[in-house]
Design an enzyme around this catalytic site. Structure first.
Site, PDB file in Angstrom:
ATOM      1  N   ASP A   9      -2.979   0.624  -7.175  1.00 22.13           N
ATOM      2  CA  ASP A   9      -2.390  -0.472  -6.387  1.00 22.13           C
ATOM      3  C   ASP A   9      -3.388  -1.356  -5.639  1.00 22.13           C
ATOM      4  OD1 ASP A   9      -0.075   0.657  -7.342  1.00 22.13           O
ATOM      5  OD2 ASP A   9       0.629   1.392  -5.405  1.00 22.13           O
ATOM      6  N   LYS A  83       4.172   0.887 -12.296  1.00 20.56           N
ATOM      7  CA  LYS A  83       5.158   1.802 -11.756  1.00 20.56           C
ATOM      8  C   LYS A  83       6.053   1.054 -10.778  1.00 20.56           C
ATOM      9  CE  LYS A  83       2.049   3.293  -8.077  1.00 20.56           C
ATOM     10  NZ  LYS A  83       2.736   2.570  -7.023  1.00 20.56           N
ATOM     11  N   CYS A 116       1.554   5.854  -2.193  1.00 25.74           N
ATOM     12  CA  CYS A 116       1.313   5.964  -3.637  1.00 25.74           C
ATOM     13  C   CYS A 116       0.097   6.811  -3.966  1.00 25.74           C
ATOM     14  CB  CYS A 116       1.224   4.578  -4.259  1.00 25.74           C
ATOM     15  SG  CYS A 116       2.780   3.663  -4.089  1.00 25.74           S
TER      16      CYS A 116
END
Length: 186
Positions: A9, A83, A116
């Site tokens: 991310d 995701k 995450c």
């Protein structure tokens, strides 16, 4: 043993002011150092990004914030997994890719540490991968007591949140190491 680098991310959407106060302003620079070393050694690199399903999210697919940060963007045939939940392993082909490439050990860096990154690191360990967390190539934001069970007196500053997340992972799911330690071991 082939050790893969998983970058989670590192997206432009995390530069938006909506997130508030953040710790570790050097996380991206440190992650870029790992990325350069992996590329120089022709070692496997995997990029993961969040495709938020929340309306107005800076990480929504199709938004400017969905893009990777320039210094950490994929190159060549480096795989990208998208995701829409916290774990990089849910709804993606990440586990299958790692197994197909005979990758048994991974180094994880990314945003955000207690979300995450933590969820993906825990899952990687539970799936049997040997996991190193590059703790200084991760960062998070303040928790402002905005949760329904909480109030403003429960606010957690970003450095405390980061340290708690790393402490919960280290020794049970990961070995938390600095980027310098990781690079020296290559």
């Amino acid at each position: 043993m082939t050790q893969g680098l998983i970058l989670i991310d590192f997206q432009k959407g995390f530069e938006a002011p909506i997130w508030g106060q953040r710790n570790n302003k050097d996380a991206e620079t440190n992650a870029a150092g790992l990325l350069a070393a992996w590329r120089a050694g022709h070692a496997p690199v995997v990029h993961v990004r969040h495709a938020s399903t929340q309306a107005g999210s800076p990480l929504a697919k199709g938004s400017a914030g969905f893009a990777f940060m320039d210094a950490l963007a994929p190159k060549g045939d480096e795989p990208v997994f998208e995701k829409s939940v916290n774990s990089a392993f849910i709804g993606t082909g990440l586990e299958a890719y790692l197994r197909d490439q005979s990758i048994k050990a991974v180094v994880i860096a990314g945003l955000t540490t207690p979300h995450c990154v933590s969820t993906s690191a825990r899952m990687a360990a539970n799936l049997g991968f040997d996991v190193i967390l590059a703790h200084d190539a991760c960062a998070t934001f303040a928790r402002n007591g905005d949760m329904s069970w909480s109030d403003a007196s429960m606010a957690i500053d970003p450095e405390t949140s980061h340290q708690i997340a790393v402490a919960h992972l280290h020794g049970e799911f990961v070995r938390a190491q600095s980027c310098d330690e990781i690079l020296k071991s290559l």
